[in-house]
Design an enzyme around this catalytic site. Sequence first.
Site, PDB file in Angstrom:
ATOM      1  N   LYS A 211       0.840  -1.196   0.000  1.00 12.27           N
ATOM      2  CA  LYS A 211       0.000   0.000   0.000  1.00 12.27           C
ATOM      3  C   LYS A 211       0.883   1.258   0.000  1.00 12.27           C
ATOM      4  CE  LYS A 211      -3.675   2.107   2.744  1.00 12.27           C
ATOM      5  NZ  LYS A 211      -4.630   1.944   3.829  1.00 12.27           N
ATOM      6  N   GLU A 217      10.603  -4.466   4.674  1.00 16.43           N
ATOM      7  CA  GLU A 217      10.714  -5.875   4.273  1.00 16.43           C
ATOM      8  C   GLU A 217      10.424  -6.022   2.776  1.00 16.43           C
ATOM      9  OE1 GLU A 217       9.087  -4.771   6.897  1.00 16.43           O
ATOM     10  OE2 GLU A 217       9.263  -6.145   8.599  1.00 16.43           O
ATOM     11  N   ARG A 273      -5.162  -4.970   6.263  1.00 18.21           N
ATOM     12  CA  ARG A 273      -5.697  -6.304   6.606  1.00 18.21           C
ATOM     13  C   ARG A 273      -7.092  -6.534   6.053  1.00 18.21           C
ATOM     14  NH1 ARG A 273      -4.737  -3.018  10.617  1.00 18.21           N
ATOM     15  NH2 ARG A 273      -6.327  -2.304  12.071  1.00 18.21           N
TER      16      ARG A 273
HETATM   17  C1  G6Q Z   1      -2.522  -3.946   8.031  1.00 21.03           C
HETATM   18  C2  G6Q Z   1      -1.331  -3.221   8.395  1.00 21.03           C
HETATM   19  C3  G6Q Z   1      -0.026  -3.852   7.974  1.00 21.03           C
HETATM   20  C4  G6Q Z   1       0.358  -3.585   6.526  1.00 21.03           C
HETATM   21  C5  G6Q Z   1       1.803  -4.010   6.287  1.00 21.03           C
HETATM   22  C6  G6Q Z   1       2.236  -3.807   4.871  1.00 21.03           C
HETATM   23  O1  G6Q Z   1      -3.639  -3.575   8.245  1.00 21.03           O
HETATM   24  O2  G6Q Z   1      -1.434  -1.918   7.981  1.00 21.03           O
HETATM   25  O3  G6Q Z   1      -0.004  -5.239   8.177  1.00 21.03           O
HETATM   26  O4  G6Q Z   1      -0.503  -4.242   5.659  1.00 21.03           O
HETATM   27  O5  G6Q Z   1       2.638  -3.303   7.159  1.00 21.03           O
HETATM   28  O6  G6Q Z   1       2.120  -2.477   4.509  1.00 21.03           O
HETATM   29  P1  G6Q Z   1       2.255  -2.025   3.011  1.00 21.03           P
HETATM   30  O7  G6Q Z   1       1.140  -2.632   2.238  1.00 21.03           O
HETATM   31  O8  G6Q Z   1       2.202  -0.529   3.030  1.00 21.03           O
HETATM   32  O9  G6Q Z   1       3.582  -2.539   2.522  1.00 21.03           O
END
Ligand code: G6Q
Length: 545
Positions: A211, A217, A273
């Site tokens: 997102k 990571e 999520r």
């Molecule tokens: C979920 C959280 C978290 C997120 C990850 C990946 O509700 O916000 O798990 O999805 O940290 O984030 P990105 O999609 O921004 O890489």
Amino acid sequence: MKEGEGYLREAYPVWKLLEEHYEKIKKVHLRQLFEDDPQRGEKMVVEDEGIYFDYSKHRITSETLNLLLQLAEQSALQGHIEAMFSGEKINISEDRAVLHIALRSPRGDSIIVDGEDAVVKVHEVLHKMANFASQIRSGQWKGFTGKSIRNVISIGIGGSNLGPEMAYQALRYYSIPEIKFAFLSNIDGTDFYEKVSGLNPEETLFIISSKSFTTPETMVNTHTARTWLLNHHKNDKAISKHFVAVSTNRTMVQEFGIAPENMFVFWDWVGGRYSLCSAIGLSVMIAIGPENFYSLLRGAHRIDQHFHHTPLERNIPVLMALLSIWYNNFFGAETSAILPYEQYLKLFPVYLQQVTMESNGKCVDIEGRRVAYQTGPIYWGEVGTNGQHSFYQLMHQGTKLIPCDFIAFLEPLHKIGKHHELLISNVFAQAEALAFGKTEEVLRMEGVGEKLIPYRVFEGNRPSSMIILDRLTPENLGKLIALYEHTVFTQGIIWKINSFDQWGVELGKVLATRIAEELKNPAISHLTHDSSTNQLIKKYWKRNE
Ligand code: G6Q
């Protein structure tokens, strides 16, 4: 944090009545409840949208239910549901709407956010995804050297990984056999090594799902993947044939070198999520095909409608949430088990851990006050029957109360010998054993010696829900996903917390960035962490001199 603490006893007049009622009911046994009403197992059931939800094996009476439903009413749940469905910015700490329900709204529906129709945008992206997925599936999309794609690696973590990986595993039965799928999430180099090992870069597509497009990571794995690809192709132009992105951050995607036509967008009103039904599900769409993906959306939409329009007493996610609050806040249960009797749902409990615990693992209420009550329980689980030979002992005879959800399908995907009837007999038997146990009298009648009786007694009175569907299809998976999403929403409303932010993951990220710099630099003479962390860093330096 604001002054004072949040109390549910003050917020809801019915809370005190529930506390009093709990005192009356806490020792009542399910054996008694079933004896008192021989039709209980037929009455305490909701059947709707192809889901059979049996909640009769819970430690409740019609009075409990009545009080719990009053609790939902006093929380103004219905108004909050309206607010979510109409696109209000209910995620107040991030000033965002919460519209995963728009991701599965049929074409023609309309939800306006910031002056734009979210549903129109959703369908534009779905159309683009379907085109792309079809090209990959048919082999029409060619890699840089003209070969079709045979491996899809989705790179993403947390919400950008758990949903797609779970759904891919859950729907493998429907997946295209010619293409292999892998999900790379961990920053551990082993994950990268194991996922790309043996793959031909000429036939490999990376889907970068992020997102923010800044998550360390995912970015580290993405750069390593780029190096892996370019080591083979030795030409930057290969990127456009082997990398696509799913993100809300156009600028960062372009900076990385992915062309706009290879980017699939989603929006800030889709929480990580809750994003499986957005372009984050692209890998799943490639695996199962656009039509099956649309079925998944349809299933989720049917439950969205059920949640939005069904009266509270027949509203399955509302009942699931109220029951969990009953155990969490009155019985003091600390955990809740998710037990799918379907091998393809192996990752479902893991996926739900994020949906439930990242959403409702909060100790501050919506007004910024420390809560003086328990919020989200720990969710965990395993597929049946594996769990039966492991942790079920504790569920049956341990000292902890663990309410659980059994999930099962009447019809198997693979009809092999007697496997399915044995599987289903086990799930029914476990719910029965947990609820009714085995008394001393029965053991004596069976001839068990006095000495062994204490060990062999099953107290019973251990509650469970039974969620039954006809078959594991994309549509039914969509229903299960939406069922739990709305359960979490309802819990969050009653606990008065914001289920849609996740500030709790921030601190560790910031510290890791700082420590990563320090690990690179053993020349630092003075570390300023606590003595334990300082020592750990030195230990690392020593081993990696
Ligand atoms: C979920 C959280 C978290 C997120 C990850 C990946 O509700 O916000 O798990 O999805 O940290 O984030 P990105 O999609 O921004 O890489």
